[in-house]
Design a protein around this motif. Sequence first.
Motif, PDB file in Angstrom:
ATOM      1  N   PRO A  99       0.820  -1.206   0.000  1.00  0.00           N
ATOM      2  CA  PRO A  99       0.000   0.000   0.000  1.00  0.00           C
ATOM      3  C   PRO A  99       0.857   1.260   0.000  1.00  0.00           C
ATOM      4  CG  PRO A  99       0.045  -0.988   2.172  1.00  0.00           C
ATOM      5  CD  PRO A  99       0.738  -1.959   1.251  1.00  0.00           C
ATOM      6  N   GLU A 100       0.322   2.300  -0.574  1.00  0.00           N
ATOM      7  CA  GLU A 100       1.004   3.588  -0.518  1.00  0.00           C
ATOM      8  C   GLU A 100       0.800   4.178   0.871  1.00  0.00           C
ATOM      9  OE1 GLU A 100       0.955   7.961  -2.717  1.00  0.00           O
ATOM     10  OE2 GLU A 100      -0.190   6.278  -3.559  1.00  0.00           O
ATOM     11  N   ILE A 101       1.880   4.483   1.542  1.00  0.00           N
ATOM     12  CA  ILE A 101       1.794   4.979   2.915  1.00  0.00           C
ATOM     13  C   ILE A 101       1.743   6.502   2.897  1.00  0.00           C
ATOM     14  CG2 ILE A 101       2.926   5.045   5.162  1.00  0.00           C
ATOM     15  CD1 ILE A 101       4.146   2.352   4.541  1.00  0.00           C
ATOM     16  N   PRO A 102       0.662   7.090   3.380  1.00  0.00           N
ATOM     17  CA  PRO A 102       0.561   8.558   3.393  1.00  0.00           C
ATOM     18  C   PRO A 102       1.673   9.168   4.236  1.00  0.00           C
ATOM     19  CG  PRO A 102      -1.558   7.523   3.906  1.00  0.00           C
ATOM     20  CD  PRO A 102      -0.524   6.447   3.953  1.00  0.00           C
ATOM     21  N   GLU A 103       2.095  10.344   3.869  1.00  0.00           N
ATOM     22  CA  GLU A 103       3.167  11.015   4.603  1.00  0.00           C
ATOM     23  C   GLU A 103       2.796  11.215   6.063  1.00  0.00           C
ATOM     24  OE1 GLU A 103       6.739  12.514   5.523  1.00  0.00           O
ATOM     25  OE2 GLU A 103       6.175  11.583   3.620  1.00  0.00           O
ATOM     26  N   ILE A 104       1.518  11.486   6.331  1.00  0.00           N
ATOM     27  CA  ILE A 104       1.092  11.718   7.715  1.00  0.00           C
ATOM     28  C   ILE A 104       1.295  10.473   8.568  1.00  0.00           C
ATOM     29  CG2 ILE A 104      -1.332  11.083   7.300  1.00  0.00           C
ATOM     30  CD1 ILE A 104      -2.096  13.307   9.286  1.00  0.00           C
ATOM     31  N   ALA A 105       1.222   9.281   7.934  1.00  0.00           N
ATOM     32  CA  ALA A 105       1.415   8.037   8.674  1.00  0.00           C
ATOM     33  C   ALA A 105       2.865   7.816   9.058  1.00  0.00           C
ATOM     34  CB  ALA A 105       0.902   6.853   7.854  1.00  0.00           C
ATOM     35  N   ARG A 106       3.786   8.569   8.457  1.00  0.00           N
ATOM     36  CA  ARG A 106       5.190   8.518   8.859  1.00  0.00           C
ATOM     37  C   ARG A 106       5.485   9.510   9.979  1.00  0.00           C
ATOM     38  NH1 ARG A 106       6.192   4.995   9.147  1.00  0.00           N
ATOM     39  NH2 ARG A 106       8.448   5.078   8.999  1.00  0.00           N
ATOM     40  N   GLN A 107       4.494  10.339  10.305  1.00  0.00           N
ATOM     41  CA  GLN A 107       4.682  11.344  11.346  1.00  0.00           C
ATOM     42  C   GLN A 107       3.898  11.040  12.616  1.00  0.00           C
ATOM     43  OE1 GLN A 107       3.541  15.011   9.435  1.00  0.00           O
ATOM     44  NE2 GLN A 107       4.891  14.670   7.685  1.00  0.00           N
ATOM     45  N   GLU A 108       2.804  10.312  12.470  1.00  0.00           N
ATOM     46  CA  GLU A 108       1.969   9.979  13.618  1.00  0.00           C
ATOM     47  C   GLU A 108       1.259   8.659  13.366  1.00  0.00           C
ATOM     48  OE1 GLU A 108      -2.204  12.189  12.898  1.00  0.00           O
ATOM     49  OE2 GLU A 108      -0.510  13.571  13.168  1.00  0.00           O
ATOM     50  N   VAL A 109       0.686   8.091  14.431  1.00  0.00           N
ATOM     51  CA  VAL A 109      -0.082   6.854  14.296  1.00  0.00           C
ATOM     52  C   VAL A 109      -1.413   7.229  13.652  1.00  0.00           C
ATOM     53  CG1 VAL A 109      -1.070   4.874  15.492  1.00  0.00           C
ATOM     54  CG2 VAL A 109       1.054   5.905  16.326  1.00  0.00           C
ATOM     55  N   TRP A 110      -1.526   6.899  12.372  1.00  0.00           N
ATOM     56  CA  TRP A 110      -2.612   7.414  11.544  1.00  0.00           C
ATOM     57  C   TRP A 110      -3.778   6.443  11.490  1.00  0.00           C
ATOM     58  CZ3 TRP A 110      -4.182   6.145   6.271  1.00  0.00           C
ATOM     59  CH2 TRP A 110      -5.035   7.103   5.701  1.00  0.00           C
ATOM     60  N   THR A 111      -4.999   6.994  11.499  1.00  0.00           N
ATOM     61  CA  THR A 111      -6.212   6.186  11.392  1.00  0.00           C
ATOM     62  C   THR A 111      -6.936   6.529  10.103  1.00  0.00           C
ATOM     63  OG1 THR A 111      -6.460   6.124  13.803  1.00  0.00           O
ATOM     64  CG2 THR A 111      -8.401   5.586  12.501  1.00  0.00           C
ATOM     65  N   SER A 112      -7.270   5.517   9.318  1.00  0.00           N
ATOM     66  CA  SER A 112      -7.952   5.727   8.053  1.00  0.00           C
ATOM     67  C   SER A 112      -9.470   5.751   8.258  1.00  0.00           C
ATOM     68  CB  SER A 112      -7.591   4.608   7.065  1.00  0.00           C
ATOM     69  OG  SER A 112      -8.237   3.401   7.450  1.00  0.00           O
ATOM     70  N   ASN A 113     -10.191   5.902   7.165  1.00  0.00           N
ATOM     71  CA  ASN A 113     -11.654   5.889   7.221  1.00  0.00           C
ATOM     72  C   ASN A 113     -12.219   4.565   6.693  1.00  0.00           C
ATOM     73  OD1 ASN A 113     -11.023   6.189   4.552  1.00  0.00           O
ATOM     74  ND2 ASN A 113     -12.318   7.977   4.184  1.00  0.00           N
ATOM     75  N   THR A 114     -11.457   3.487   6.847  1.00  0.00           N
ATOM     76  CA  THR A 114     -11.926   2.174   6.395  1.00  0.00           C
ATOM     77  C   THR A 114     -13.232   1.823   7.098  1.00  0.00           C
ATOM     78  OG1 THR A 114      -9.647   1.431   6.022  1.00  0.00           O
ATOM     79  CG2 THR A 114     -11.340  -0.269   6.195  1.00  0.00           C
ATOM     80  N   VAL A 115     -14.231   1.470   6.317  1.00  0.00           N
ATOM     81  CA  VAL A 115     -15.567   1.184   6.853  1.00  0.00           C
ATOM     82  C   VAL A 115     -15.580  -0.184   7.529  1.00  0.00           C
ATOM     83  CG1 VAL A 115     -17.996   0.820   6.234  1.00  0.00           C
ATOM     84  CG2 VAL A 115     -16.652   2.610   5.093  1.00  0.00           C
ATOM     85  N   ALA A 116     -16.303  -0.266   8.638  1.00  0.00           N
ATOM     86  CA  ALA A 116     -16.479  -1.548   9.321  1.00  0.00           C
ATOM     87  C   ALA A 116     -17.684  -2.267   8.748  1.00  0.00           C
ATOM     88  CB  ALA A 116     -16.659  -1.314  10.817  1.00  0.00           C
ATOM     89  N   SER A 117     -17.488  -3.500   8.297  1.00  0.00           N
ATOM     90  CA  SER A 117     -18.606  -4.284   7.766  1.00  0.00           C
ATOM     91  C   SER A 117     -18.954  -5.464   8.658  1.00  0.00           C
ATOM     92  CB  SER A 117     -18.259  -4.799   6.361  1.00  0.00           C
ATOM     93  OG  SER A 117     -17.229  -5.788   6.438  1.00  0.00           O
ATOM     94  N   GLY A 118     -17.967  -5.960   9.400  1.00  0.00           N
ATOM     95  CA  GLY A 118     -18.204  -7.141  10.218  1.00  0.00           C
ATOM     96  C   GLY A 118     -18.270  -8.426   9.412  1.00  0.00           C
ATOM     97  N   ALA A 119     -17.952  -8.351   8.117  1.00  0.00           N
ATOM     98  CA  ALA A 119     -17.946  -9.534   7.246  1.00  0.00           C
ATOM     99  C   ALA A 119     -16.500  -9.902   6.925  1.00  0.00           C
ATOM    100  CB  ALA A 119     -18.724  -9.261   5.964  1.00  0.00           C
ATOM    101  N   TYR A 120     -16.192 -11.177   6.956  1.00  0.00           N
ATOM    102  CA  TYR A 120     -14.809 -11.611   6.841  1.00  0.00           C
ATOM    103  C   TYR A 120     -14.589 -12.570   5.680  1.00  0.00           C
ATOM    104  CZ  TYR A 120     -15.135  -9.884  11.601  1.00  0.00           C
ATOM    105  OH  TYR A 120     -15.398  -9.113  12.702  1.00  0.00           O
ATOM    106  N   LEU A 121     -13.388 -12.503   5.140  1.00  0.00           N
ATOM    107  CA  LEU A 121     -12.914 -13.453   4.146  1.00  0.00           C
ATOM    108  C   LEU A 121     -11.863 -14.324   4.825  1.00  0.00           C
ATOM    109  CD1 LEU A 121     -12.376 -10.923   1.195  1.00  0.00           C
ATOM    110  CD2 LEU A 121     -14.382 -12.366   1.594  1.00  0.00           C
ATOM    111  N   THR A 122     -12.019 -15.629   4.723  1.00  0.00           N
ATOM    112  CA  THR A 122     -11.092 -16.564   5.356  1.00  0.00           C
ATOM    113  C   THR A 122     -10.149 -17.136   4.305  1.00  0.00           C
ATOM    114  OG1 THR A 122     -12.783 -17.137   6.991  1.00  0.00           O
ATOM    115  CG2 THR A 122     -10.927 -18.646   6.779  1.00  0.00           C
ATOM    116  N   ASN A 123      -8.925 -17.414   4.715  1.00  0.00           N
ATOM    117  CA  ASN A 123      -7.957 -17.991   3.780  1.00  0.00           C
ATOM    118  C   ASN A 123      -8.509 -19.266   3.153  1.00  0.00           C
ATOM    119  OD1 ASN A 123      -7.200 -18.850   6.735  1.00  0.00           O
ATOM    120  ND2 ASN A 123      -6.430 -20.520   5.449  1.00  0.00           N
ATOM    121  N   THR A 124      -8.196 -19.463   1.884  1.00  0.00           N
ATOM    122  CA  THR A 124      -8.611 -20.685   1.178  1.00  0.00           C
ATOM    123  C   THR A 124      -7.456 -21.673   1.044  1.00  0.00           C
ATOM    124  OG1 THR A 124      -8.095 -19.707  -0.988  1.00  0.00           O
ATOM    125  CG2 THR A 124     -10.335 -19.400  -0.136  1.00  0.00           C
TER     126      THR A 124
END
Length: 244
Positions: free
Chosen positions: A55-80
């Motif tokens: 993934p491309e790491i935003p510059e702000i994530a190199r300066q602080e512990v950064w939190t994205s806006n990834t949506v929570a779905s509660g649905a999971y994909l399991t390894n095959t």
Amino acid sequence: MPASPSRPQPYRVWWLVFAVILAVLAMLWGWMAQRAPEEYAPAPAAKSPSPSPTPEIPEIARQEVWTSNTVASGAYLTNTITLEPGITAPTVVPYVVNVEDTTELDPDEVAREVQATFDDERGWAGYGKRTFQLVADVDAAELVIYVTSPDTTDELCAPLETGGKWNCRNGKNVVLNSDRWKYMTPTYDDLGTYRAYLVNHEVGHFLGQGHVACPKAGATAPVMMQQSIDLGGCVPNAWPRDAD
């Protein structure tokens, strides 16, 4: 009127050779004109294999512990896929990998990276007591490794407080915040090494290990130190045995 002298024999020989060369060139030109351009175009240079995408790491994530806006779905994909352990030991811990479907991560790719961490001699299996085996049956797993959005991480870790930033071990679940998996923290400079630290630290809790502090400035950080937050003067280290 006297007859013209006959030309020397060498002249006739060279004229014949020249005529043959012209005829051959004409045939070659006609043959090449009928071929499709790609048939005689130079072959393209061989390309080097593309590295695994990161993934491309935003510059702000190199300066602080950064939190994205990834949506929570509660649905999971399991390894095959399933993977045999690369290190033998008396005890084998079967595990699966669950990735929340909104993180844009492939559970099989995550699982391969987790298994590579388990199979490193510097890791927990290197002590010779237990090893780890990737299975595809959740019911058969003694350990479940989640990679989830910040909000889902908080939910799975409760009553532990992870504040949308951190990771945890809760029962048989190791819960890795997808932001840490994808963007690490400023305490580390290499994403692959940081991911190994995440796995080894939280699995260390699963194995009964507690938090420790930096022993002294300049020392190799113990893997059970909370290195995502602060190194405390220690040098970052992803492996349990490297701090022994």
